[in-house]
Design a protein around this motif. Structure first.
Motif, PDB file in Angstrom:
ATOM      1  N   ARG A 149      94.578 -33.904 -58.819  1.00  0.00           N
ATOM      2  CA  ARG A 149      95.185 -33.135 -57.729  1.00  0.00           C
ATOM      3  C   ARG A 149      96.567 -33.638 -57.381  1.00  0.00           C
ATOM      4  O   ARG A 149      97.515 -32.882 -57.277  1.00  0.00           O
ATOM      5  N   GLU A 337      97.557 -24.567 -58.033  1.00  0.00           N
ATOM      6  CA  GLU A 337      97.331 -25.791 -57.261  1.00  0.00           C
ATOM      7  C   GLU A 337      95.848 -26.103 -57.224  1.00  0.00           C
ATOM      8  O   GLU A 337      95.016 -25.281 -57.594  1.00  0.00           O
ATOM      9  N   TRP A 338      95.557 -27.264 -56.685  1.00  0.00           N
ATOM     10  CA  TRP A 338      94.175 -27.701 -56.606  1.00  0.00           C
ATOM     11  C   TRP A 338      93.328 -26.692 -55.824  1.00  0.00           C
ATOM     12  O   TRP A 338      92.198 -26.390 -56.206  1.00  0.00           O
ATOM     13  N   SER A 339      93.901 -26.142 -54.757  1.00  0.00           N
ATOM     14  CA  SER A 339      93.134 -25.195 -53.952  1.00  0.00           C
ATOM     15  C   SER A 339      92.803 -23.933 -54.754  1.00  0.00           C
ATOM     16  O   SER A 339      91.779 -23.304 -54.534  1.00  0.00           O
ATOM     17  N   ASP A 340      93.675 -23.564 -55.695  1.00  0.00           N
ATOM     18  CA  ASP A 340      93.381 -22.415 -56.560  1.00  0.00           C
ATOM     19  C   ASP A 340      92.198 -22.740 -57.473  1.00  0.00           C
ATOM     20  O   ASP A 340      91.286 -21.939 -57.647  1.00  0.00           O
ATOM     21  N   LYS A 342      89.905 -24.700 -56.921  1.00  0.00           N
ATOM     22  CA  LYS A 342      88.678 -24.761 -56.138  1.00  0.00           C
ATOM     23  C   LYS A 342      88.199 -23.388 -55.664  1.00  0.00           C
ATOM     24  O   LYS A 342      87.147 -23.282 -55.050  1.00  0.00           O
ATOM     25  N   THR A 343      88.987 -22.348 -55.905  1.00  0.00           N
ATOM     26  CA  THR A 343      88.536 -21.015 -55.495  1.00  0.00           C
ATOM     27  C   THR A 343      88.407 -20.071 -56.684  1.00  0.00           C
ATOM     28  O   THR A 343      88.836 -18.925 -56.628  1.00  0.00           O
TER      29      THR A 343
END
Ligand SMILES: *[C@@H]1O[C@H](CO)[C@@H](O)[C@H](O)[C@H]1NC(C)=O
Ligand SMILES: *[C@@H]1O[C@H](CO)[C@@H](O)[C@H](O)[C@H]1NC(C)=O
Length: 491
Positions: A149, A337-340, A342-343
């Protein structure tokens, strides 16, 4: 990293061998005073290796294991593979004992042809406390979720786009995936950008990894893949040695001038390690880590695309999910990104299902270092064991309709699925487990996810040539999965 199966010289019909077989036959009989799981040990030297190799070279190897489980009842059987009596386990509880008993009741065991190619200081062959330390160093400094990340993800995104941008109208997917995965590993481990040096190294790695899975004939018959692999190993080791030496000098200068500001990579970690590794040891270690980056992630990338191509409704859902992520981004060129990561729940289901059905690591070889008692069997110290993950992943007892690719099962609405426990033992172990859990498991998933994101959002493709999935010597598409691609969006 682990190896699916490793071949062994299969000579036949010489007098010398007849004598050897006779001796082995007598020895094997003697061993049978232990209560080994039931089984047919076949001809000792050749044993069932030929039958197994034939099965795993076909598109449907399952009958080899199914027949034996069915014939003998129970989930363990004894067989004779690659010159040795081997207990084959299709039992998640026994596999768990094997993985958790690392160093106490079981230890990793590979043929000497493998140690020669990998070197003693590879993670796969290291043992005891040094293994523990280097495993944790690899995981925490190089492959943990935190590191991915905070520092690796932008590089992964950039390099994958760079590669996809260069694609023509037809590609052999496996070759492209290998190139991507190798360049990523080189950059992550030693901060070297793709270029002439990585191309040179990569070429020799191809020869080196081919050798793992070749028949290791003696060196006077060097004209085969194993001989080429030994030569390639020398070249690779020389290049890595130059790199280590120059990095060492640079480090000296930096200490003197107090200018150290760069991000630390694996080479820095090795140079600073309190163990005081020699240059040869560092080279061994790096060389072997690069092998895993060269084999497993590319296989995953190729198989995930193959399974999606064969299952258009799954592909549609992945596309929908990934296009959604892209549309939420402001700039077209904005990196993931990391949030992508994770989704993308459905994409993660697809990756799990690819690992479950594909079985890139079909299992692990171990040797008992003490007598092992299990369900009334007594397996003697020194016995070879193969813990098959594949046999569990494809078992109806643990996964409904186990031999069908069905990513929806991971959404968790069927009773059996999603790697649920069997009497406390995990049934889904694509990366092994215990102390030797593959340290790159998360990194591999991230790389495959980013690759898929750009592939499905920017391209459409179709299969260019009929290809076949085989499982020996490694799990791969026989022709490397040639596809025609069309780009719809710039990267
Ligand atoms: C995929 O498998 C891993 C185990 O390796 C598990 O932790 C994870 O929850 C699974 N993902 C999904 C979407 O079920
Ligand atoms: C699980 O539920 C989803 C909808 O949430 C459905 O589309 C899918 O078919 C179900 N999977 C199974 C294996 O029942």
């Amino acid at each position: 990293m682990a190896f699916s199966f490793i071949s062994f010289p299969l000579f036949s019909s010489s007098l010398f061998l007849a004598a050897l077989i006779f001796t082995l036959l007598r020895r094997t009989r003697k061993k049978h005073t232990f209560q080994l799981p039931p089984g047919n040990t076949g001809l000792p030297l050749i044993g069932e290796s030929l039958r197994m190799i034939t099965a795993y070279r076909s598109g449907n190897p399952e009958p080899f294991v199914d027949d034996r489980l069915c014939r003998h009842g129970g989930r363990l059987f004894t067989t004779h593979l690659f010159g040795e009596l081997t207990v084959f386990s299709a039992d998640p509880e026994f596999n768990q004992l094997v993985l958790a008993g690392e160093g106490r009741t079981f230890e990793s065991s590979y043929p000497s042809s493998i140690s020669t190619l990998l070197g003693r200081r590879s993670l796969v062959l290291m043992k005891g406390s040094l293994h523990k330390r280097m495993h944790s160093l690899t995981l925490t400094r190089f492959a943990s979720a935190g590191v991915i990340r905070s520092s690796l993800l932008p590089g992964i995104d950039h390099l994958i786009r760079l590669n996809l941008r260069s694609w023509g109208e037809s590609v052999r997917l496996l070759d492209q995936a290998k190139k991507i995965a190798f360049e990523l590993t080189v950059e992550q481990l030693m901060s070297e950008k793709p270029g002439e040096w990585t191309d040179y190294l990569s070429r020799h790695y191809n020869a080196l990894t081919d050798g793992f899975f070749s028949v290791p004939l003696p060196s006077f018959l060097c004209l085969n893949a194993y001989g080429r692999a030994i030569k390639a190993r020398k070249k690779v080791a020389e290049s890595l040695m130059e790199l280590v030496k120059s990095r060492k000098e640079r480090k000296m200068r930096e200490i003197v001038c107090k200018t150290e500001t760069r991000k630390k990579d694996m080479v820095d970690e090795l140079l600073e390690a309190e163990e005081g590794f020699t240059e040869e040891e560092m080279v061994d270690f790096l060389l072997a880590l690069l092998v895993s980056g060269h084999e497993t992630t590319p296989a995953m990338m190729t198989l995930v695309v193959k399974f999606l191509t064969d299952n258009p409704s799954a592909l549609d859902l992945v596309k929908e999910e990934q296009v959604g992520i892209r549309e939420r981004k402001k700039g077209v060129q904005e990196a993931l990104e990391w949030s992508d990561y994770k989704t993308m729940p459905f994409t993660q289901c697809v990756i799990n299902e690819t690992l479950r059905v594909g079985n890139i690591i079909s299992g692990v070889f171990r040797r008992t270092v003490a007598d092992v008692h299990y369900k009334g069997y007594k397996i003697p110290k020194g016995c070879k064991v193969f813990a098959s993950f594949r046999a569990v992943h494809l078992d109806e007892n643990y996964f409904e309709d186990a031999r069908t690719f069905n990513p929806w099962r991971w959404l968790g609405n069927t009773s059996k699925d999603s790697g649920k426990l069997s009497a406390g033992a995990p049934t889904f172990t694509p990366f092994g487990g215990g102390q030797r859990l593959c340290p790159g498991y998360e990194l591999g998933r991230v790389e495959v996810s980013v690759f898929l994101h750009y592939l499905v959002t920017c391209f459409s493709w179709e299969v260019a040539e009929k290809d076949k999935l085989v499982f020996f010597p490694t799990t791969r598409m026989l022709k490397g999965y040639p596809i025609h691609v069309q780009r719809h969006r710039s990267l």
